[in-house]
Design a protein around this motif. Structure first.
Motif: not given
Length: 526
Positions: A191-194, A210-215, A338-342
């Motif tokens: 998580e970064e800034k919510g 670690t793995a990263f993606a917009p969603l 809980y609607p969570t960005p990303g």
């Protein structure tokens, strides 16, 4: 003549120069590509996948990360991959699962499978067609057929080994070049800034990556350890299933699921291959007799076996003696995200219901269709807050199907369980007799059960029709004060069963989804 020769020499020279140019450029491109591949190998961490491909461990090389490759995760990976998304799936265990539930797909779920292009996943796994249910009570039985007249002849329910079905879908998903499946245990969301940016996970070899993606979509099942940050998990465990496989026997009604209204609770049977019958014995509460001490075998032989149809009695005793008895808690959990960005939850990690009606896979596949349709207009998923706001409509659009199946599962389980209370006994008998009437009285409830007609109002209408039918049985031919009192308690008990379930599902979203603002949310311009 000299001019023609000169022109020929010029053209020949140009052709040779062009050929030399092409050879030089091609050689340079090969060298550049080789250098890029070499530099990438040096700059990223790689983990082994099922097809031994190399995948970045520390850079965003995917549009979507899916945690878990069960029914929901594998189907979602194929669906998004087919739409051109770069999908990365991280699954804890890539061996074939061995579960005692998730083996019956209702016709409504099979239609969703067709819509997703996954219907061939039930082929070559010895899946059995299911055309309805047979309901048994006190030595009597009634057959409830799915209303399939308006559909293609191939449309029916399917029952199978859960592990074979999942492996088939995994193979289908990884057949797409933009879907990568690897084994690893996701330990946390990053998580970064919510906003969820990706996941941290351990590979099979214990390497932390670690793995990263917009969603990031979490589909890690009923025992999810990630959902607490994405929803309010109010998990209830009303009972446990005791599972066995019966061999060398035939069910009384071929190609039908069987529900025996036993005491203290229902018993389920359905074919999972051409030679095997799955038997699930429901035991209320969270405590079951000990298997190791022999208490379970004694319970199954003395309490359960006498209530079974004679056609399966010997095979049931043989299965108990064989000793391959397994248990699993039956969990239910309303969707409270809980609607969570990303990030997004799917499958049993998000929403569970009692498995009595076999509706879990239908809900999961229906959710995938809804999510696919929402994501299709979007080319870019990187604006997480805007995407999160838009995807709030997912929670509303899924409700008609999900809430109908969830409510039906919870209500039917409570009605089908035995009770010393006179009003509950009457409700149970009224339900059996109502379904035995045939016509609209059986076709309506079965169309709800099968996922072919997921209408909440129809569910409530039939549920209270059963209650009123039960009251009518009590008051005819001559009412008495005692019968009137039992009838009043029957209506009160029916209300006490269904209204709390509806409340947990959300009255507004369930019955009036068009009044929810998110229902009309349009795709963001990204």
């Amino acid at each position: 003549m000299a001019d023609q020769c000169m022109l020929g020499w010029i053209l020949a020279t140009l052709f040779v120069l062009f050929a030399i140019y092409c050879l030089v450029i091609k050689k340079k491109e090969r060298g550049t590509k080789k250098d890029l591949l070499g530099s990438r190998r040096e700059s990223v961490n790689c983990t082994a996948t099922t097809n031994e491909e190399c995948i970045s461990g520390n850079v965003s090389d995917a549009d979507v990360i899916i945690v878990g490759a069960g029914v929901a995760g594998a189907a979602l990976a194929h669906t998004l991959g087919k739409d051109g998304r770069r999908v990365r799936v991280i699954e804890r265990d890539l061996t074939e699962p061995d579960r005692i539930v998730g083996e019956l797909l209702q016709p409504g779920g099979y239609l969703k499978l067709i819509e997703l292009g996954l219907e061939d996943c039930v082929e070559k796994i010895d899946a059995q067609k299911v055309f309805g249910y047979a309901l048994f009570k006190d030595g009597k039985h009634t057959r409830l057929s799915y209303p399939l007249e308006k559909f293609h002849s191939d449309v029916a329910g399917r029952s199978f080994h859960n592990g074979r079905f999942i492996q088939s879908m995994r193979e289908k998903a990884v057949s797409l070049p933009n879907v990568h499946l690897e084994q690893g245990t996701v330990t946390s969301l990053l998580e970064e800034k919510g906003t969820i940016r990706g996941v941290q996970y351990k590979t099979k070899d214990g390497q932390e990556l670690t793995a990263f993606a917009p969603l990031t979509i979490v589909c890690d099942g009923c025992f999810s350890n990630l959902r607490r940050s994405l929803c309010n998990p109010k998990v209830d465990v009303p009972s446990c299933f005791v599972g066995m496989i019966l061999e060398n026997c035939q069910l009384p009604c071929a190609n039908h699921g069987h529900v025996i209204l036993g005491d203290p609770s229902p018993i389920l049977m359905y074919p999972i291959s051409s030679t095997e019958i799955r038997c699930l014995v429901d035991i209320p509460g969270q405590k079951v007799p000990s298997i190791s001490s022999g208490e379970m075998a004694k319970y199954l032989k003395t309490v359960v076996a006498p209530q079974l149809p004679p056609e399966v009695y010997d095979a049931f005793l043989a299965a108990v003696d064989k000793g391959n008895i397994r248990t699993m808690p039956n969990r239910s959990m309303p969707a409270a995200p809980y609607p969570t960005p990303g990030a997004l939850l799917m499958g049993d990690a998000f929403n569970m219901r009692h498995p009595l009606t076999g509706g879990g896979m239908t809900v999961a596949l229906s959710d995938i269709v809804v999510l696919r349709n929402l994501l299709r207009p979007l080319r870019d998923l990187n604006d997480s807050p805007t995407l999160c706001k838009y995807l709030e409509s997912f929670y509303t659009l899924r409700k008609p199907v999900a809430s109908t199946i969830n409510t039906l599962a919870g209500a039917l389980y409570k009605v089908f369980c035995a009770s010393p209370d006179e009003a509950r006994k009457e409700m149970r008998q009224a339900c059996f007799d109502y379904l035995s009437l045939g016509g609209v009285f059986s076709e309506g409830p079965v169309s709800l059960l099968s996922g072919l007609n997921p209408r909440p109002l129809s569910l409530v209408a039939h549920f209270f029709a059963v209650a009123i039918y039960g009251v009518g049985r009590l008051l005819l031919p001559f009412p008495s004060p005692k019968r009137i009192w039992i009838g009043a308690r029957l209506i009160s008990g029916a209300s006490g069963i269904i209204f709390p379930i509806i409340r947990s599902e959300g009255v507004r979203q369930m019955f009036f989804p068009a009044t929810v603002p998110a229902y009309y949310r349009s795709p963001p311009v990204m």
